[in-house]
Design an enzyme around this catalytic site. Structure first.
Site, mmCIF file in Angstrom:
data_model
loop_
_atom_site.group_PDB
_atom_site.id
_atom_site.type_symbol
_atom_site.label_atom_id
_atom_site.label_comp_id
_atom_site.label_asym_id
_atom_site.label_seq_id
_atom_site.Cartn_x
_atom_site.Cartn_y
_atom_site.Cartn_z
ATOM 1 N N TYR A 150 0.840 -1.207 0.000
ATOM 2 C CA TYR A 150 0.000 0.000 0.000
ATOM 3 C C TYR A 150 0.870 1.251 0.000
ATOM 4 O O TYR A 150 2.035 1.235 0.395
ATOM 5 C CB TYR A 150 -0.956 -0.023 1.186
ATOM 6 C CG TYR A 150 -0.579 0.839 2.380
ATOM 7 C CD1 TYR A 150 0.562 0.585 3.131
ATOM 8 C CD2 TYR A 150 -1.392 1.911 2.755
ATOM 9 C CE1 TYR A 150 0.873 1.373 4.228
ATOM 10 C CE2 TYR A 150 -1.081 2.700 3.850
ATOM 11 C CZ TYR A 150 0.050 2.424 4.583
ATOM 12 O OH TYR A 150 0.366 3.209 5.658
ATOM 13 N N TYR A 178 9.502 -1.449 4.231
ATOM 14 C CA TYR A 178 8.930 -0.172 4.653
ATOM 15 C C TYR A 178 9.700 0.978 4.013
ATOM 16 O O TYR A 178 10.930 1.032 4.107
ATOM 17 C CB TYR A 178 9.003 -0.073 6.185
ATOM 18 C CG TYR A 178 8.304 1.132 6.762
ATOM 19 C CD1 TYR A 178 6.991 1.033 7.210
ATOM 20 C CD2 TYR A 178 8.951 2.369 6.844
ATOM 21 C CE1 TYR A 178 6.335 2.140 7.733
ATOM 22 C CE2 TYR A 178 8.299 3.485 7.360
ATOM 23 C CZ TYR A 178 6.996 3.363 7.811
ATOM 24 O OH TYR A 178 6.352 4.463 8.316
ATOM 25 N N PHE A 266 3.231 9.833 4.498
ATOM 26 C CA PHE A 266 3.784 9.156 3.320
ATOM 27 C C PHE A 266 4.309 7.822 3.803
ATOM 28 O O PHE A 266 5.118 7.780 4.740
ATOM 29 C CB PHE A 266 4.939 9.942 2.677
ATOM 30 C CG PHE A 266 5.653 9.131 1.609
ATOM 31 C CD1 PHE A 266 5.335 9.291 0.275
ATOM 32 C CD2 PHE A 266 6.618 8.181 1.955
ATOM 33 C CE1 PHE A 266 5.969 8.527 -0.698
ATOM 34 C CE2 PHE A 266 7.252 7.407 0.988
ATOM 35 C CZ PHE A 266 6.926 7.586 -0.345
ATOM 36 N N GLU A 267 3.884 6.776 3.158
ATOM 37 C CA GLU A 267 4.352 5.463 3.585
ATOM 38 C C GLU A 267 4.085 4.504 2.440
ATOM 39 O O GLU A 267 2.975 4.464 1.910
ATOM 40 C CB GLU A 267 3.558 5.041 4.823
ATOM 41 C CG GLU A 267 4.115 3.890 5.616
ATOM 42 C CD GLU A 267 3.383 3.728 6.950
ATOM 43 O OE1 GLU A 267 3.953 4.120 7.985
ATOM 44 O OE2 GLU A 267 2.251 3.222 6.956
ATOM 45 N N ILE A 268 5.095 3.772 2.036
ATOM 46 C CA ILE A 268 4.889 2.688 1.078
ATOM 47 C C ILE A 268 5.380 1.442 1.785
ATOM 48 O O ILE A 268 6.545 1.371 2.191
ATOM 49 C CB ILE A 268 5.666 2.908 -0.233
ATOM 50 C CG1 ILE A 268 5.243 4.235 -0.880
ATOM 51 C CG2 ILE A 268 5.415 1.746 -1.195
ATOM 52 C CD1 ILE A 268 5.962 4.547 -2.183
#
Ligand code: GDP
Ligand code: MN
Length: 380
Positions: A150, A178, A266-268
């Site tokens: 995600y 992460y 913000f995070e993938i």
């Protein structure tokens, strides 16, 4: 030195533009936006930026989540700003609000107190719910179960540069879990007891650092007296006393949270990590302490300390090439190569001895770090 190490562990995935091949497989991924109906303008702003700089080529589906039903205006409007698939999900009381084991009266009083003390968002029950949702539940939302990756998107964000490669696929290929673009310091008063619980989790599970934990630790000066007195009101929160492990808080002497965290708006990330037993156990223990209500624990420090406890340096990717802004904090890659490459905080910690670090400090103070750029945050 640092530069070599960073090349070894945490290379920029792509330099220069890549031709986008529409026949190439995509990752099993979605863009997630939690939002309220009234935030539609901010959502549109974020989508415009996301589409312009990335998703008009890649067409990743959006998943919108809300603790109330999205109205027709919201749904019809967002559909106008992307040709990708969109889904709208309701977040029910199983993932939002007070859990059954918490006493709502105690929690509400705790929240009111934080409001009186002017803790940022501390008096807002909904904000507490949001942080707890993003800490322990979003990845198990029915709409997200089919995905493995995600990318978190918030209302009112801006991307500065075109992203011409697929960050999901690159993370997959490079074995990353992460990804972040900004690391900043948390407001101390929102997390007075967070670190002692995270640290207790490490101890009670016999976990030792894989090299990332140190990023979040500020060593106490030698000779300082023990300051970690247990004063957390978990007894008040738990209707099942004794749920928490018997924590020896005194053993925490010598370690202190430096307030650093990956800025999670913000995070993938790999959803499988959040769904892992280790992460779930971590969340469960943190949750049962009552800290999501009696304090205002953010999902950012929760994700970060979980990463510190469970992941290694090589599992993390710093997207130094992704220009990003939300509210007053931004990361600008144009500033990054020269001045920030040496400041990748976890690499610093794991690769420099303390003498070298002092030299780095002096270097930084001479070179006047830009305040707005969170990556310059001295996290160790
Ligand atoms: P900040 O970025 O920390 O200042 O907090 P925001 O107000 O931007 O909230 C973080 C994210 O949670 C954003 O995506 C918001 O839209 C979302 N959010 C916050 N509170 C609520 C809420 O009560 N309901 C819903 N559905 N979303 C919320
Ligand atoms: Mn926000």
């Amino acid at each position: 030195g640092i530069r070599k190490i960073s090349e070894k562990y945490d290379k920029v995935f792509e330099t220069g533009c890549r031709e986008i091949d529409n026949n190439k497989p995509r990752a099993n991924a979605t863009l997630v936006i939690l939002a309220r109906n009234k935030e539609i303008d901010g959502v549109v702003q974020s989508m415009k930026s996301m589409e312009r700089h990335f998703n008009r080529w890649y067409n990743y589906p959006y998943t919108f989540l809300n603790n109330e039903e999205f109205d027709d205006n919201f749904k019809n409007t967002v559909r106008n700003y992307t040709s990708a698939n969109v889904e709208f999900g309701y977040v029910g009381p199983d993932m939002w609000g007070f859990p059954a084991w918490a006493d709502p009266k105690v929690a509400k009083e705790g929240i009111a107190k934080q409001g009186d003390a002017a803790v940022m968002y501390g008096g807002l029950e909904s904000y507490h719910s949001m942080c707890r949702f993003y800490s322990g539940f979003f990845f198990n939302h029915p709409l997200l179960l089919k995905y493995e990756w995600y990318w978190r998107v918030e209302p009112e964000i801006t991307y500065f540069c075109d992203i011409t490669y697929d960050p999901f696929l690159e993370m997959e290929k490079n074995g990353k879990t992460y990804g972040f673009t900004i690391a900043v310091k948390e407001l101390r008063e929102t997390v007075p007891n967070l670190f002692r619980y995270a640290s207790a989790y490490m101890r009670t599970n016999n976990l030792t650092s894989k090299g990332l934990w140190e990023m979040f630790v500020e060593p106490k000066p030698k000779g300082e007296k023990k300051i970690w007195e247990p004063k957390f009101p978990q007894e008040a929160m738990n209707t099942e006393p004794g749920t928490l492990p018997d924590i020896d808080l005194e053993a925490m002497e010598g370690e202190k949270y430096n307030m650093c965290h990956f800025w999670s708006n913000f995070e993938i990330a790999r959803l499988g990590w959040f769904r892992s037993k280790e992460y779930q156990d971590f969340f469960e223990m943190m949750d049962r302490s009552g800290g999501f209500w009696m304090e205002r624990w953010g999902d950012a420090p929760i994700h970060s300390l979980a990463a510190g406890a469970l992941l290694g340096v090589e599992d993390i990717h710093y997207f130094r090439d992704i220009g990003y802004r939300h509210t007053t904090i931004q990361h600008c890659p144009a500033n990054a190569p020269q001045r920030q490459l040496p400041h990748i905080p976890f690499l610093e910690k794991t690769t420099l001895d303390s003498k070298k670090r002092i030299e780095e400090d002096e270097y930084r103070s001479r070179h006047d770090e830009p305040k707005t750029n969170g990556v310059g945050c001295r996290c160790r």
